[in-house]
Design an enzyme around this catalytic site. Structure first.
Site, PDB file in Angstrom:
ATOM      1  N   CYS A  42      62.101 -86.251  19.661  1.00  0.00           N
ATOM      2  CA  CYS A  42      60.782 -85.596  19.647  1.00  0.00           C
ATOM      3  C   CYS A  42      60.069 -85.751  20.985  1.00  0.00           C
ATOM      4  O   CYS A  42      59.589 -84.789  21.553  1.00  0.00           O
ATOM      5  CB  CYS A  42      59.921 -86.154  18.530  1.00  0.00           C
ATOM      6  SG  CYS A  42      60.553 -85.684  16.923  1.00  0.00           S
ATOM      7  N   HIS A  43      59.967 -86.971  21.464  1.00  0.00           N
ATOM      8  CA  HIS A  43      59.201 -87.185  22.684  1.00  0.00           C
ATOM      9  C   HIS A  43      59.931 -88.059  23.691  1.00  0.00           C
ATOM     10  O   HIS A  43      59.325 -88.619  24.598  1.00  0.00           O
ATOM     11  CB  HIS A  43      57.825 -87.773  22.347  1.00  0.00           C
ATOM     12  CG  HIS A  43      57.104 -86.954  21.322  1.00  0.00           C
ATOM     13  ND1 HIS A  43      57.138 -87.265  19.989  1.00  0.00           N
ATOM     14  CD2 HIS A  43      56.382 -85.815  21.424  1.00  0.00           C
ATOM     15  CE1 HIS A  43      56.454 -86.347  19.314  1.00  0.00           C
ATOM     16  NE2 HIS A  43      55.988 -85.465  20.151  1.00  0.00           N
ATOM     17  N   GLY A  44      61.237 -88.232  23.470  1.00  0.00           N
ATOM     18  CA  GLY A  44      62.059 -88.862  24.488  1.00  0.00           C
ATOM     19  C   GLY A  44      61.946 -90.374  24.608  1.00  0.00           C
ATOM     20  O   GLY A  44      61.847 -90.883  25.714  1.00  0.00           O
TER      21      GLY A  44
END
Lengths: 187, 416
Positions: free
Chosen positions: A151-153
């Site tokens: 999702c956001h690394g």
């Protein structure tokens, strides 16, 4: 009638304040049930523990089970993964707390031993919810060979510790115990 | 809504009713006799378009509730049931799903129109703030509505957005558990989102009432930004604004219908046709398009709490816009520098929307950070300074003068 130069509080002022105070307490008491009803109900709280048979999980593989509506990763780690995790110096860790409620004692440093199952370092059991915004990280990927959240690394290492990305904490470990060599009880 | 009504019914029954509840007089003074600036352009029809879209969403939503089941085991199938079995269910659901997107397209046009023509300035600050409140309520409503079909994007969108609150220091975890009604997004969460999704549109309708009230107290802004000075600057709402708004609404409905009948799933995500699975996150999750700029700001900050604060600050800064813009001149038409910064801001917001849709890696991260920095720079540094630096163009003495000057200048050009 002369006007007093200093206005003294009267019995009526006292009554106003006392009435207002009772009304405020009464209002708060009336609001309370409407706020509390949103917290987990008795049936949700009752789903407290789950027994899992881990005998069939071969080395280098993992299963994901559901506990309290959340995924829990149970991974049978390879010796290389364990060595990789052990080789990481404490200073490299973003979150140095083990996030492990099963630890007894004051030392909660995020060492590999404090992250893995006690005395069974080839097993690691974690809540599979990224500590950033709650997505499920993907196993055996990312820059540290552990878990990667798409999702956001956020990148986690082979002990589920946050190493890179926006997540603030290591993957949390649920309360669990081995009831025998091949069964664990989560919760 | 202000001043004495000129409504004077001849019918004795209406006279009797008006003396007891002067609601017809209120409607008459608000939507018939109400003086509107004579130079309003088509960007001013979006208020009426938004009212129409709120009506569309409420009507289609009430109908959908007659066939929908808010339970994690049945929600997904009940939406498919609406699509396949319910008479005209496909039409009504596509109207509602695309209607949400149309609502946001119209509101973004409406907001940027206000920003371009300085409609937020004295004496319209409260009008503007009520508008930002409506925008926030729309975002909450849109988010919760997207959760209801209980597909993969529904579930994971709900998980990511509710987890934003876990960034609150100390009480974050308690707050998310309270929001969820459990230890994860589950049936209690779906139920309460359904309840609130039904409630919020009516709250929006209430605040829209206040918004229109405040509008009718201060009067409308107009493309020159010069206040109405005499009755020659205005025309009555009916028929002039009524017909212009109606034409704008029809054109917008054609645009809406094109999405509705030709590409009804274009603005959605294919993953939301997969039933929700709490054990597997889709490889690439993104919110609905109308949240993408804010999502890009969230991801631009490499810190959980910092990202959440920046995202909310991007909206909160709008509340202070009337005081951050120090220029006395309203309309960008007479502000040569501001006009350029306006288009840069618009490009930056579109750029943030694009970055929000891309995966968080490589150059996308760098560009996202630059655009985020510029967004805040625009509101917090450029706008306050511009009022002091910029030399505005001469303002027309009145709306009438501006209109005559424009048409007078056009005449020789026709003859030549």
């Amino acid at each position: 009638m002369a006007t007093p130069s200093v206005v003294e509080p009267t019995r009526r002022d006292f009554l106003y304040i006392a009435t207002g105070a009772v009304a405020a307490v009464g209002g708060a008491a009336a609001v309370w049930p409407f706020i509390a009803q949103m917290n987990p109900d008795a049936s949700t709280l009752a789903l407290a523990s789950t027994d899992v048979n881990i005998g069939a999980i071969a080395e280098g593989s993992a299963i994901t089970i559901k506990w309290r509506g959340k995924p829990v990763f149970i991974r049978h780690r390879t010796p290389k993964e364990i060595e990789d995790a052990k080789a990481v110096p404490m200073a490299d860790l973003i979150d140095q707390d083990a996030r492990n409620p099963n630890l007894t004692g004051d030392n909660t440093q995020a060492t590999d031993a404090h992250r893995a199952a006690e005395g069974k370092e080839n097993w690691i059991i974690m809540i599979g919810t990224c500590t950033h915004l709650g997505c499920v990280p993907i196993g055996q990927s990312g820059n540290f060979g552990g878990w990667f959240c798409p999702c956001h690394g956020s990148h986690y290492d082979t002990a589920g510790r946050i190493r890179q990305g926006p997540a603030p904490e290591n993957l949390h470990i649920p309360p669990y115990q081995f009831t025998n060599d091949t069964t664990i009880r989560i919760g | 809504m202000s001043g004495h009504s000129t409504f004077d019914p001849k019918n004795p029954a209406l006279k009797w009713f008006e003396a007891r509840l002067p609601i017809l007089g209120l409607a008459h003074s608000s939507f018939v006799a109400y003086p509107t600036p004579k130079n309003l352009n088509y960007w001013w029809t979006f208020g009426a378009i938004l009212s129409m879209m709120l009506g569309v969403q409420i009507i289609t939503g009430i109908v959908l509730v007659m066939h929908y089941t808010p339970h994690v085991d049945m929600a997904f199938n009940s939406v498919e049931h609406i699509m396949r079995d319910v008479n005209y269910g496909w039409l009504i659901r596509y109207m509602h799903a695309n209607g949400a997107s149309m609502f946001f397209i119209a509101v973004y046009v409406h907001i940027f129109r206000g920003v371009y023509y300085g409609s937020y300035k004295d004496p319209r600050e409260v009008l503007w703030i009520l508008g930002v409140v409506i925008f926030l309520l729309m975002m909450a409503t849109g988010f919760m509505g997207y959760v209801l079909p209980w597909g993969q994007m529904s579930l994971w969108g709900a998980i990511v957005i509710t987890n934003l609150f876990s960034a609150i220091p100390f009480v974050g975890e308690a707050v998310t558990t309270w929001l969820w009604g459990g230890f994860a997004v589950d049936n209690p969460t779906l139920n309460r989102f359904f309840s609130l999704h039904y409630l919020l549109p009516f709250m929006i309708a209430g605040v829209v009432g206040l918004h229109v009230w405040a509008l009718h107290v201060s009067g409308q802004n107009n493309p020159t930004g010069v206040e109405v000075k005499s009755s020659s600057d205005t025309v009555p709402f009916t028929p002039y604004a009524t017909v212009k708004d109606a034409f704008g609404m029809v054109c917008f409905l054609i645009f809406f219908a094109w999405f509705l009948f030709y590409v009804p799933n274009y603005l959605g995500h294919a993953d939301n046709y997969i039933p929700a699975n709490p054990l597997s996150t889709p490889a690439h999750i993104v919110p609905e398009w109308y949240f993408l700029p804010f999502y890009a700001i969230l991801r631009a900050i490499p810190d959980k709490l910092g990202g959440v604060i920046a995202m909310f600050a991007a909206i909160v800064v709008l509340f202070f816009l009337p005081w951050l813009d120090t220029s006395k001149v309203r309309s960008a038409r007479y502000r040569p520098l501001y006009r350029q910064f306006f288009w840069v801001l618009l490009a930056v917001c579109l750029g943030l929307g694009y970055i929000g849709a891309m995966p968080p890696e490589g150059w996308y991260i760098v560009i996202g950070r630059l655009l985020t920095a510029y967004y805040f720079l625009h509101f917090l540094v450029i706008l306050p300074l511009l009022g002091f630096i910029e030399k505005p163009l001469p303002l027309p003495a009145s709306i009438t003068e501006a209109v005559l000057a424009k048409n007078g200048a056009a005449k020789p050009a026709v003859g030549a």
